[in-house]
Design an enzyme around this catalytic site. Structure first.
Site, PDB file in Angstrom:
ATOM      1  N   SER A 243       0.794  -1.218   0.000  1.00 48.53           N
ATOM      2  CA  SER A 243       0.000   0.000   0.000  1.00 48.53           C
ATOM      3  C   SER A 243       0.831   1.275   0.000  1.00 48.53           C
ATOM      4  CB  SER A 243      -0.954   0.009   1.191  1.00 48.53           C
ATOM      5  OG  SER A 243      -0.240  -0.121   2.396  1.00 48.53           O
TER       6      SER A 243
ATOM      7  N   HIS B 217      -5.186  -3.162  -2.718  1.00 46.09           N
ATOM      8  CA  HIS B 217      -4.795  -2.232  -3.787  1.00 46.09           C
ATOM      9  C   HIS B 217      -4.653  -2.898  -5.146  1.00 46.09           C
ATOM     10  CE1 HIS B 217      -4.202   1.011  -0.915  1.00 46.09           C
ATOM     11  NE2 HIS B 217      -3.745   0.068  -0.117  1.00 46.09           N
TER      12      HIS B 217
ATOM     13  N   LYS C 221     -11.798   1.074  -1.735  1.00 49.39           N
ATOM     14  CA  LYS C 221     -10.770   1.691  -2.575  1.00 49.39           C
ATOM     15  C   LYS C 221     -11.261   1.692  -4.026  1.00 49.39           C
ATOM     16  CE  LYS C 221      -7.553   1.350   1.044  1.00 49.39           C
ATOM     17  NZ  LYS C 221      -6.765   0.492   1.917  1.00 49.39           N
TER      18      LYS C 221
HETATM   19  C1  LIG Z   1      -6.898   0.266   3.318  1.00 49.63           C
HETATM   20  C2  LIG Z   1      -6.339  -1.062   3.640  1.00 49.63           C
HETATM   21  C3  LIG Z   1      -7.029  -1.945   4.469  1.00 49.63           C
HETATM   22  C4  LIG Z   1      -8.259  -1.542   5.223  1.00 49.63           C
HETATM   23  O1  LIG Z   1      -9.364  -1.440   4.410  1.00 49.63           O
HETATM   24  P1  LIG Z   1     -10.578  -0.481   4.871  1.00 49.63           P
HETATM   25  O2  LIG Z   1     -11.726  -0.999   4.100  1.00 49.63           O
HETATM   26  O3  LIG Z   1     -10.168   0.895   4.503  1.00 49.63           O
HETATM   27  O4  LIG Z   1     -10.727  -0.668   6.343  1.00 49.63           O
HETATM   28  C5  LIG Z   1      -6.515  -3.202   4.632  1.00 49.63           C
HETATM   29  N1  LIG Z   1      -5.366  -3.577   4.038  1.00 49.63           N
HETATM   30  C6  LIG Z   1      -4.678  -2.747   3.251  1.00 49.63           C
HETATM   31  C7  LIG Z   1      -3.415  -3.220   2.616  1.00 49.63           C
HETATM   32  C8  LIG Z   1      -5.130  -1.456   3.035  1.00 49.63           C
HETATM   33  O5  LIG Z   1      -4.421  -0.622   2.289  1.00 49.63           O
END
Ligand SMILES: *Cc1c(COP(=O)(O)O)cnc(C)c1O
Length: 384
Positions: free
Chosen positions: A182, A210, A240
């Site tokens: 990330s 991602h 995302k």
């Molecule tokens: C953003 C993220 C999460 C958490 O997801 P949310 O739905 O925002 O709680 C988990 N793992 C990774 C690698 C992330 O970047």
């Protein structure tokens, strides 16, 4: 006497001197990656809305319609009365898209990781994690109470060494990694990791937050790995590229059945609002039917890399490592002066000494904006 307030003041002062105090800024997001902050119109290069789907008319319409039909809230945990009918449809669609037997949707990606990992690992077990795994993967591992060993980032030799040293002392072992990291945007060597999992009789959990919507024409990672599907968990987020909110995990039928009976962050937390689930469904349909969108996000990232002389990006995330927190903040402020929003990422989100600008690219951005951004970054780094 130490009060809550005195405790907080001291901690805040300490954070401020180290350049690590964080602030929340009211932000209004709009179309084409536009964002308004303190009456300034900026273009965001730091949202994770990689396909711009949070602003897509079909996604918004689905959310509004479902809210009208079913109300604003799920009303209770999914295990009680919160399992509105949209859930089953979404889970079937995600499993289908990911090529797995089954899927379970959670309140968020964070809740997915902290709920799922303790379902399968306990104090006797071993969790082996890439050192750059996301905070909520580590949170899940800590909640499990297992022995946690990290291996050097994407280092297959170190993973093999850690497995060799620790695996046999535990009955069960779970390897955890992100597919697209990330904060760095690089890819895990998933095939080789899966092989090591298979050979060492370990399970593998991939955080695909991602990659979904970006890699493999939007389908994300975890396909065609040299590991029995019975030993594989793929989780991701609906917050995302999907542009809505929530999290999910995919696996074989019995694994998902068990999660639904055991994961505490699912059982003891209210279900997602119907509108959110409907929005996620609409977004999934767009991702499935429009692989060109995923390509656009990648193309934007690659254009930026090409124009700034960085190595070609493997994902929609491109970091420029600055070093010290204050310098990263200054670079971010300079970009904001030019109309670009790129927040600085500082420890503990990233290791000390690697404060950075984390650029994210989206199908919603205009090519011309990417070009202007790249031009400014070139000039800024040449001056610096
Ligand atoms: C953003 C993220 C999460 C958490 O997801 P949310 O739905 O925002 O709680 C988990 N793992 C990774 C690698 C992330 O970047």
């Amino acid at each position: 006497m130490s009060t809550l307030e005195r405790f907080s003041r001291q901690k805040l002062e300490n954070l401020a001197t180290r350049g690590l105090k964080r602030e929340l800024y009211p932000s209004a997001r709009g179309a084409r990656s536009g964002i308004t902050r303190a009456d300034r119109n900026l273009i965001s290069f730091c949202c994770n809305d990689y396909l711009g789907l949070s602003q897509h008319p079909a996604v918004i319409a689905a959310m509004v319609n479902a809210t009208r039909q079913f109300g604003a809230s799920a009303g209770a945990s999914r295990l009680v009365t919160g399992n509105h009918t949209l859930y089953e449809a979404l889970e079937t669609e995600i499993a289908d898209f990911k090529g797995t037997e089954a899927c379970c949707v959670f309140g968020s990606g964070y809740l997915t990781n902290i709920g799922v990992i303790p379902c399968f690992c306990g104090p006797e077990d071993l969790i082996i994690a890439d050192e750059l795994c996301h905070a909520c993967q580590f949170a899940g591992a800590h909640l499990a109470g297992s022995t946690i060993i990290t291996y050097k980032h994407n280092d297959l030799n170190d993973l093999a060494a850690q497995l060799g040293e620790h695996r046999l002392q535990h009955e069960r072992c779970l390897i955890i990694t992100e597919s697209v990291f990330s904060m760095d945007g690089d890819l895990a060597p998933l095939e080789a990791i899966a092989e090591q999992a298979q050979q060492s009789d370990s399970w593998l959990m991939i955080d695909d937050a991602h990659a979904l919507g970006i890699l493999n024409q939007g389908r994300g990672s975890g396909h065609d790995l040299a590991l029995r599907p019975e030993s594989l968990l793929i989780m991701g987020t609906l917050s995302k590229a999907v542009g809505a909110y929530g999290g999910y995990v995919c696996a074989t039928g019995p694994v998902i059945e068990f999660i639904k009976s055991r994961a505490r962050s699912l059982i003891y937390s209210t279900g997602l609002p119907p509108g959110v689930v409907a929005a996620a469904r609409a977004a999934f349909r767009i991702i499935r039917d429009t692989p060109a969108l995923s390509q656009m996000a990648l193309d934007r990232a690659r254009l930026f890399c090409e124009l700034t002389g960085l190595p070609e990006s493997q994902s929609s995330i491109v970091p420029i490592i600055i070093g010290q927190p204050a310098d990263a903040m200054a670079a971010s402020a300079a970009l904001e002066e030019q109309g670009f929003l790129v927040t600085a990422i500082r420890p503990p989100t990233v290791p000390p000494g690697t404060s950075r600008l984390r650029f994210t690219f989206s199908a919603a951005q205009l090519e011309g904006d990417v070009e202007r951004l790249a031009l400014f970054c070139r000039r800024y780094t040449e001056l610096g």
